[in-house]
Design a protein around this motif. Structure first.
Motif, PDB file in Angstrom:
ATOM      1  N   GLN A 169      31.218  32.618  36.239  1.00  0.00           N
ATOM      2  CA  GLN A 169      30.646  33.842  36.154  1.00  0.00           C
ATOM      3  C   GLN A 169      31.438  34.915  35.401  1.00  0.00           C
ATOM      4  O   GLN A 169      31.346  35.603  34.464  1.00  0.00           O
ATOM      5  CB  GLN A 169      29.902  34.296  37.454  1.00  0.00           C
ATOM      6  CG  GLN A 169      28.986  35.512  37.065  1.00  0.00           C
ATOM      7  CD  GLN A 169      28.472  36.265  38.541  1.00  0.00           C
ATOM      8  OE1 GLN A 169      28.092  35.687  39.377  1.00  0.00           O
ATOM      9  NE2 GLN A 169      28.151  37.550  38.082  1.00  0.00           N
ATOM     10  N   LEU A 170      32.798  35.135  36.003  1.00  0.00           N
ATOM     11  CA  LEU A 170      33.514  36.002  35.562  1.00  0.00           C
ATOM     12  C   LEU A 170      34.273  35.748  34.178  1.00  0.00           C
ATOM     13  O   LEU A 170      34.047  36.580  33.527  1.00  0.00           O
ATOM     14  CB  LEU A 170      34.830  36.208  36.678  1.00  0.00           C
ATOM     15  CG  LEU A 170      36.094  37.158  36.228  1.00  0.00           C
ATOM     16  CD1 LEU A 170      35.470  38.415  35.957  1.00  0.00           C
ATOM     17  CD2 LEU A 170      37.261  37.001  37.142  1.00  0.00           C
ATOM     18  N   ILE A 171      34.467  34.769  34.121  1.00  0.00           N
ATOM     19  CA  ILE A 171      35.077  34.205  32.654  1.00  0.00           C
ATOM     20  C   ILE A 171      34.015  34.176  31.769  1.00  0.00           C
ATOM     21  O   ILE A 171      34.163  34.945  30.554  1.00  0.00           O
ATOM     22  CB  ILE A 171      35.763  32.608  32.801  1.00  0.00           C
ATOM     23  CG1 ILE A 171      36.769  32.527  33.625  1.00  0.00           C
ATOM     24  CG2 ILE A 171      35.697  31.911  31.418  1.00  0.00           C
ATOM     25  CD1 ILE A 171      37.879  33.183  33.237  1.00  0.00           C
ATOM     26  N   ALA A 172      32.876  33.944  31.928  1.00  0.00           N
ATOM     27  CA  ALA A 172      31.599  34.030  31.164  1.00  0.00           C
ATOM     28  C   ALA A 172      31.415  35.552  30.689  1.00  0.00           C
ATOM     29  O   ALA A 172      31.137  35.937  29.540  1.00  0.00           O
ATOM     30  CB  ALA A 172      30.547  33.410  31.555  1.00  0.00           C
ATOM     31  N   PRO A 178      35.865  46.588  35.648  1.00  0.00           N
ATOM     32  CA  PRO A 178      35.037  46.471  36.952  1.00  0.00           C
ATOM     33  C   PRO A 178      34.516  44.895  36.949  1.00  0.00           C
ATOM     34  O   PRO A 178      34.094  44.738  38.155  1.00  0.00           O
ATOM     35  CB  PRO A 178      33.536  47.447  36.349  1.00  0.00           C
ATOM     36  CG  PRO A 178      34.345  48.232  35.153  1.00  0.00           C
ATOM     37  CD  PRO A 178      35.349  47.527  34.585  1.00  0.00           C
ATOM     38  N   LEU A 179      34.216  44.118  35.997  1.00  0.00           N
ATOM     39  CA  LEU A 179      33.889  42.982  36.301  1.00  0.00           C
ATOM     40  C   LEU A 179      34.957  42.222  36.992  1.00  0.00           C
ATOM     41  O   LEU A 179      34.725  41.215  37.847  1.00  0.00           O
ATOM     42  CB  LEU A 179      33.741  42.092  34.860  1.00  0.00           C
ATOM     43  CG  LEU A 179      32.621  42.526  33.839  1.00  0.00           C
ATOM     44  CD1 LEU A 179      32.879  41.969  32.718  1.00  0.00           C
ATOM     45  CD2 LEU A 179      31.264  42.408  34.319  1.00  0.00           C
ATOM     46  N   VAL A 180      36.195  42.192  36.886  1.00  0.00           N
ATOM     47  CA  VAL A 180      37.241  41.637  37.572  1.00  0.00           C
ATOM     48  C   VAL A 180      37.259  42.094  38.928  1.00  0.00           C
ATOM     49  O   VAL A 180      37.394  41.413  39.783  1.00  0.00           O
ATOM     50  CB  VAL A 180      38.755  41.903  36.906  1.00  0.00           C
ATOM     51  CG1 VAL A 180      39.814  41.408  37.707  1.00  0.00           C
ATOM     52  CG2 VAL A 180      38.688  41.183  35.518  1.00  0.00           C
ATOM     53  N   LYS A 181      37.217  43.472  39.039  1.00  0.00           N
ATOM     54  CA  LYS A 181      37.399  44.069  40.321  1.00  0.00           C
ATOM     55  C   LYS A 181      36.054  43.598  41.216  1.00  0.00           C
ATOM     56  O   LYS A 181      36.149  43.219  42.616  1.00  0.00           O
ATOM     57  CB  LYS A 181      37.449  45.568  40.391  1.00  0.00           C
ATOM     58  CG  LYS A 181      38.780  46.083  39.736  1.00  0.00           C
ATOM     59  CD  LYS A 181      38.923  47.385  39.506  1.00  0.00           C
ATOM     60  CE  LYS A 181      40.277  47.883  39.075  1.00  0.00           C
ATOM     61  NZ  LYS A 181      40.365  49.436  39.093  1.00  0.00           N
ATOM     62  N   LEU A 182      34.791  43.555  40.619  1.00  0.00           N
ATOM     63  CA  LEU A 182      33.894  42.964  41.387  1.00  0.00           C
ATOM     64  C   LEU A 182      33.933  41.325  41.825  1.00  0.00           C
ATOM     65  O   LEU A 182      33.719  41.264  42.916  1.00  0.00           O
ATOM     66  CB  LEU A 182      32.372  43.183  40.576  1.00  0.00           C
ATOM     67  CG  LEU A 182      31.217  42.644  41.406  1.00  0.00           C
ATOM     68  CD1 LEU A 182      31.059  43.322  42.576  1.00  0.00           C
ATOM     69  CD2 LEU A 182      29.954  42.708  40.422  1.00  0.00           C
ATOM     70  N   ALA A 183      34.712  40.694  40.757  1.00  0.00           N
ATOM     71  CA  ALA A 183      34.829  39.305  41.158  1.00  0.00           C
ATOM     72  C   ALA A 183      35.732  39.277  42.410  1.00  0.00           C
ATOM     73  O   ALA A 183      35.618  38.292  43.253  1.00  0.00           O
ATOM     74  CB  ALA A 183      35.290  38.538  39.928  1.00  0.00           C
ATOM     75  N   VAL A 184      36.872  39.955  42.445  1.00  0.00           N
ATOM     76  CA  VAL A 184      37.863  39.939  43.409  1.00  0.00           C
ATOM     77  C   VAL A 184      37.294  40.264  44.702  1.00  0.00           C
ATOM     78  O   VAL A 184      37.350  39.722  45.739  1.00  0.00           O
ATOM     79  CB  VAL A 184      38.934  40.952  43.157  1.00  0.00           C
ATOM     80  CG1 VAL A 184      39.955  40.990  44.118  1.00  0.00           C
ATOM     81  CG2 VAL A 184      39.916  40.299  41.971  1.00  0.00           C
ATOM     82  N   ASP A 185      36.250  41.338  44.544  1.00  0.00           N
ATOM     83  CA  ASP A 185      35.457  41.670  45.897  1.00  0.00           C
ATOM     84  C   ASP A 185      34.958  40.750  46.427  1.00  0.00           C
ATOM     85  O   ASP A 185      34.579  40.339  47.608  1.00  0.00           O
ATOM     86  CB  ASP A 185      34.677  42.867  45.706  1.00  0.00           C
ATOM     87  CG  ASP A 185      35.451  44.323  45.389  1.00  0.00           C
ATOM     88  OD1 ASP A 185      36.812  44.344  45.699  1.00  0.00           O
ATOM     89  OD2 ASP A 185      34.908  45.288  44.901  1.00  0.00           O
ATOM     90  N   ASP A 186      34.198  40.033  45.628  1.00  0.00           N
ATOM     91  CA  ASP A 186      33.440  38.634  46.126  1.00  0.00           C
ATOM     92  C   ASP A 186      34.208  37.317  46.329  1.00  0.00           C
ATOM     93  O   ASP A 186      33.676  36.801  47.241  1.00  0.00           O
ATOM     94  CB  ASP A 186      32.356  38.315  44.707  1.00  0.00           C
ATOM     95  CG  ASP A 186      31.404  39.254  44.331  1.00  0.00           C
ATOM     96  OD1 ASP A 186      31.100  40.116  45.108  1.00  0.00           O
ATOM     97  OD2 ASP A 186      31.070  39.019  42.956  1.00  0.00           O
ATOM     98  N   LEU A 187      35.340  37.392  45.766  1.00  0.00           N
ATOM     99  CA  LEU A 187      36.460  36.051  46.161  1.00  0.00           C
ATOM    100  C   LEU A 187      37.185  36.548  47.331  1.00  0.00           C
ATOM    101  O   LEU A 187      37.433  35.454  48.049  1.00  0.00           O
ATOM    102  CB  LEU A 187      37.034  35.940  44.894  1.00  0.00           C
ATOM    103  CG  LEU A 187      36.352  35.127  43.828  1.00  0.00           C
ATOM    104  CD1 LEU A 187      37.520  35.080  42.655  1.00  0.00           C
ATOM    105  CD2 LEU A 187      35.929  33.930  44.205  1.00  0.00           C
TER     106      LEU A 187
END
Length: 183
Positions: free
Chosen positions: A147-150, A90-99
């Protein structure tokens, strides 16, 4: 006090503009690739490919499928547990949605550059505005990536973070070998 200038700072304005454009592309592609999501095709300027809209933007379904596919590979590489997978995906998917929206903004900024360059006289104010827009997009992408990496790093063990770092280094090497700029 003299501060050292980067190659982009000493370059002619148009070259700096291109450097900034490539920096944004590298940030976006790097962010997506580093997260285990190889949606970098749009970063390479591809358009009208299977599963992509005419402007080169991947469809939401294709992005989701590709994220899932790349995460499976990443999870194997870092030896993620089921609990970690449930937290990281979910963290990755949210980041992709943001990017992903940054991609369309990058296209818009690029169009502004091309429009400014094709006028009877060069529109320096428009070029400067586009440059500032590129920098703002790069900053947004960089912040979201960190933020994603952290966030992902908080879920991983030190050994897994090392495996992730190794994975990121290999991905960075792939960008270089495919002509992607790097900083």
């Amino acid at each position: 006090m003299n501060t050292p200038m980067s190659p982009a700072d000493s370059a002619p304005p148009f070259r700096r503009l291109l450097f900034n454009r490539y920096t944004v592309v590298a940030f976006l592609a790097g962010a997506v690739l580093a997260a285990g999501v190889g949606v970098s095709a749009w970063g390479h300027g591809m358009s009208c490919q299977h599963g992509m809209m005419m402007d080169g933007t991947p469809s939401a379904a294709d992005v989701s499928a590709h994220v899932d596919h790349m995460l499976k590979h990443l999870f194997v590489e870092i030896d993620a547990t089921e609990a970690q997978k449930a937290q990281i995906a979910p963290l990755v998917k949210l980041a992709v949605d943001d990017l992903l929206p940054l991609h369309s903004q990058l296209h818009t900024a690029h169009a502004h550059v091309m429009q400014a360059l094709t006028q009877t006289t060069v529109d320096r104010a428009a070029l400067e505005a586009a440059r500032a827009e590129h920098l703002q997009l790069a900053d947004q992408a960089s912040k979201r990536f960190i933020q994603l990496i952290a966030d992902v790093g908080d879920v991983l063990t030190p050994q897994q973070r090392k495996a992730l770092a190794d994975h990121l280094e290999r991905m960075h090497g792939m960008e270089r070998s495919h002509g992607m700029p790097h900083s």
